[in-house]
Enzyme design. Structure first.
Site, PDB file in Angstrom:
ATOM      1  N   SER A 193      -1.814  -1.760  -3.881  1.00 51.07           N
ATOM      2  CA  SER A 193      -2.219  -2.772  -4.552  1.00 51.07           C
ATOM      3  C   SER A 193      -1.088  -3.331  -5.619  1.00 51.07           C
ATOM      4  O   SER A 193      -0.165  -2.551  -5.763  1.00 51.07           O
ATOM      5  CB  SER A 193      -3.341  -2.075  -5.732  1.00 51.07           C
ATOM      6  OG  SER A 193      -2.807  -1.744  -7.040  1.00 51.07           O
ATOM      7  N   LYS A 194      -1.437  -4.390  -6.109  1.00 48.47           N
ATOM      8  CA  LYS A 194      -0.479  -5.108  -6.862  1.00 48.47           C
ATOM      9  C   LYS A 194      -0.081  -4.312  -8.223  1.00 48.47           C
ATOM     10  O   LYS A 194       0.866  -4.192  -8.604  1.00 48.47           O
ATOM     11  CB  LYS A 194      -0.939  -6.662  -7.390  1.00 48.47           C
ATOM     12  CG  LYS A 194      -0.184  -7.431  -8.197  1.00 48.47           C
ATOM     13  CD  LYS A 194       1.059  -8.011  -7.411  1.00 48.47           C
ATOM     14  CE  LYS A 194       1.992  -8.782  -8.242  1.00 48.47           C
ATOM     15  NZ  LYS A 194       3.351  -9.082  -7.703  1.00 48.47           N
ATOM     16  N   ARG A 195      -1.150  -3.676  -8.640  1.00 49.58           N
ATOM     17  CA  ARG A 195      -1.041  -2.851  -9.746  1.00 49.58           C
ATOM     18  C   ARG A 195       0.135  -1.710  -9.798  1.00 49.58           C
ATOM     19  O   ARG A 195       0.858  -1.333 -10.657  1.00 49.58           O
ATOM     20  CB  ARG A 195      -2.367  -2.284 -10.440  1.00 49.58           C
ATOM     21  CG  ARG A 195      -2.922  -3.110 -11.548  1.00 49.58           C
ATOM     22  CD  ARG A 195      -4.120  -2.810 -11.683  1.00 49.58           C
ATOM     23  NE  ARG A 195      -4.981  -3.237 -10.780  1.00 49.58           N
ATOM     24  CZ  ARG A 195      -5.940  -2.124 -10.231  1.00 49.58           C
ATOM     25  NH1 ARG A 195      -6.156  -1.084 -10.577  1.00 49.58           N
ATOM     26  NH2 ARG A 195      -6.715  -2.849  -9.203  1.00 49.58           N
ATOM     27  N   GLY A 234       2.980  -1.886  -8.297  1.00 45.45           N
ATOM     28  CA  GLY A 234       4.139  -2.343  -8.000  1.00 45.45           C
ATOM     29  C   GLY A 234       4.254  -3.576  -6.836  1.00 45.45           C
ATOM     30  O   GLY A 234       3.645  -4.309  -6.988  1.00 45.45           O
ATOM     31  N   ASP A 292       7.505 -10.362  -3.659  1.00 46.40           N
ATOM     32  CA  ASP A 292       7.986  -9.149  -4.080  1.00 46.40           C
ATOM     33  C   ASP A 292       9.001  -8.528  -2.920  1.00 46.40           C
ATOM     34  O   ASP A 292      10.178  -8.037  -3.304  1.00 46.40           O
ATOM     35  CB  ASP A 292       6.921  -7.896  -4.404  1.00 46.40           C
ATOM     36  CG  ASP A 292       6.365  -8.196  -5.698  1.00 46.40           C
ATOM     37  OD1 ASP A 292       6.735  -8.940  -6.699  1.00 46.40           O
ATOM     38  OD2 ASP A 292       5.038  -7.949  -5.870  1.00 46.40           O
TER      39      ASP A 292
END
Ligand code: GLU
Length: 481
Positions: free
Chosen positions: A246-248, A250, A256
């Site tokens: 998940s983006k949360r 990292g 990215d």
């Protein structure tokens, strides 16, 4: 003709899982000579992020997933941005109201909250009982309302998913979802059906989170007299056995990984294998090989765990084979970041680094020597580096040959690595030293770093004569003091 779509919500980044969904939809369409469509699902205006559509368009472009129809490209089924299709959804919502497959609901937020507080797990269909006259009156009075799907209270529905097989859901487990919100915008639950039909989507490839709600969509297809698409639901990409990537947490965004220095196709190649199996052991696959090999029956029912080390390995294979000019331009942003003051021949630096980095951000560590000891040196020269157990060298040995090292460099043909090495060999012979001893001392004196992407001769070529001599003189001053 096969038509697939990628239908992201504009969140401001492209999640690696979303990119994989797009990739499979793309590969399937291309394999069958079909069309791949981009549709932007932006009907949740609260989640709107400025510039987010461009982020998606650019990411797909970098990944090589060129869509045949969509924003900026056009096509016969546009507009491809849902917020621009409001009237289209309303037209079909009205049709469903007339056929009784949908109804207007005036329940307030407070009423729905009370209903849930008293234990209800889904909407209780209260407004279904309103008479047509009452509905008309309340709308005329300007009361806010939503349009809900009227799902049968009893019975069940079965449909076939290409990955998960036959899926059966009891209607009693389905809620009368909102199709049109009070602001006139459709929800995903409605818009996906209308758009997939109007855009001629033959294969609906999307995340597994929609597997159990698909029977609701099928009811809509049936009510509107439309053919259902083939469904292909995909398992998520996992961070570990129990957590989704998940983006949360990292770095789950495509950008990215690009910023870390992964090449776009290495990412695409790696994620293609996360959830799909080409049925042979090949792992390094070009886009045309992926297209040729892709098939829905290779899709996995189980989820896969993202392994950055493996992606790094795959990336290193691509880094080694790209053209020197391509490596150089990909490395440029990293030079700008880490070697801005280095004042060395960057093209030659690229030549030295290309066989030595796995991902481009390795350039930071691999060019540490440029920052360790330079005009604007951030750290003092570390004399202990002259000590090498294997070669039995130390600062005293360095001091005894530094003058000759300077002389060799002053007289060097800096682009001729062999002549520099020959001169260093001759020095070793003259001083009855081992070649390795001289090479070690020379390279340390030039760079002030234990690890460098090449030996002393390469470093002289990289720095150029003037800078190399200046560095050696500086070391001599310190050795003599
Ligand atoms: N907009 C949905 C999402 O981002 C897409 C689902 C679909 O592909 O139908 O999850």
């Amino acid at each position: 003709m096969v038509r697939t779509r990628f239908a992201p919500s504009p969140t401001g980044y492209l999640h690696i899982g979303g990119l994989r969904t797009a990739l499979y939809a793309y590969l399937f369409a291309k394999k069958h000579g079909g069309k791949f469509i981009l549709r932007i699902e932006d009907t949740d205006q609260n989640r709107e992020v400025a510039g987010a559509v461009d982020v998606i368009i650019q990411a797909l472009d970098k990944a090589g997933l060129h869509y045949d129809e969509g924003p900026g490209v056009g096509g016969d089924c546009g507009p491809y941005i849902q917020s621009q299709r409001k009237d289209i959804y309303l037209k079909y919502a009205r049709q469903l109201l007339e056929s009784g497959d949908a109804y207007c609901c005036f329940c307030t937020k407070e009423r729905l909250e009370d209903m849930h507080k008293s234990g209800a797990t889904k909407y209780d269909k209260r407004c279904l009982a309103l008479s047509a006259q009452e509905v008309q009156d309340r709308i005329a009075r300007g009361e806010p309302y939503v349009i809900r799907q009227n799902i049968p209270s009893v019975g069940s529905s079965t449909y076939h998913d290409e990955v998960f097989g036959d899926i059966t859901v009891d209607y009693k487990d389905l809620e009368d979802n909102i199709l049109i919100k009070s602001d006139g915008m459709p929800t995903y639950n409605f818009a996906n059906v209308i758009d997939d039909h109007l855009m001629g989507i033959t294969h609906c490839i999307r995340g597994v989170e929609y597997l159990m709600s698909t029977p609701k969509y099928n009811l809509l297809y049936d009510a509107l007299g439309w053919e259902r698409p083939v469904y292909v639901h995909l398992q998520p990409i996992m961070r570990d056995a129990t957590h989704k990537l998940s983006k949360r947490d990292g770095d789950a965004g495509f950008e990215d990984f690009l910023n870390k220095g992964f090449l776009p196709h290495a990412i695409v190649n790696y994620i293609a294998l996360l959830g799909w199996n080409p049925k042979d052991n090949r792992e390094k696959l070009s886009m045309s090989e992926l297209t040729e090999l892709f098939s829905i029956d290779g899709l996995q029912k189980s989820s896969s765990i993202f392994d950055e080390t493996k992606m790094r390995w795959l990336n290193s294979l691509y880094i080694k084979e790209i053209a020197a000019a391509e490596f150089h331009s990909a490395a440029m942003p990293f030079y700008e970041k880490y070697c801005a003051d280095a004042n060395v021949d960057l093209e030659y630096l690229s030549e030295l680094l290309q066989p030595r980095v796995e991902i481009l951000s390795d350039i930071k560590d691999k060019t540490e020597f440029l920052r360790a000891f330079d005009d604007g040196a951030q750290t003092p020269f570390d004399f202990s580096l002259f000590e090498n157990k294997k070669w039995k060298t130390d600062a005293a040995l360095a001091k005894s040959i530094i003058d000759e090292c300077i002389e060799i460099t002053e007289n060097a043909e800096v682009d001729d690595l062999e002549s520099v090495n020959a001169a260093l060999n001759a020095l070793a012979e003259k001083k009855s030293l081992k070649k390795g001893q001289v090479l070690w001392v020379y390279r340390i004196a030039l760079t002030g770093a234990a690890a460098t992407p090449g030996g002393g001769a390469e470093m002289v070529k990289l720095f150029g004569k003037e800078k190399a001599v200046a560095r050696l003189r500086k070391v001599k001053t310190i050795l003599d003091s």
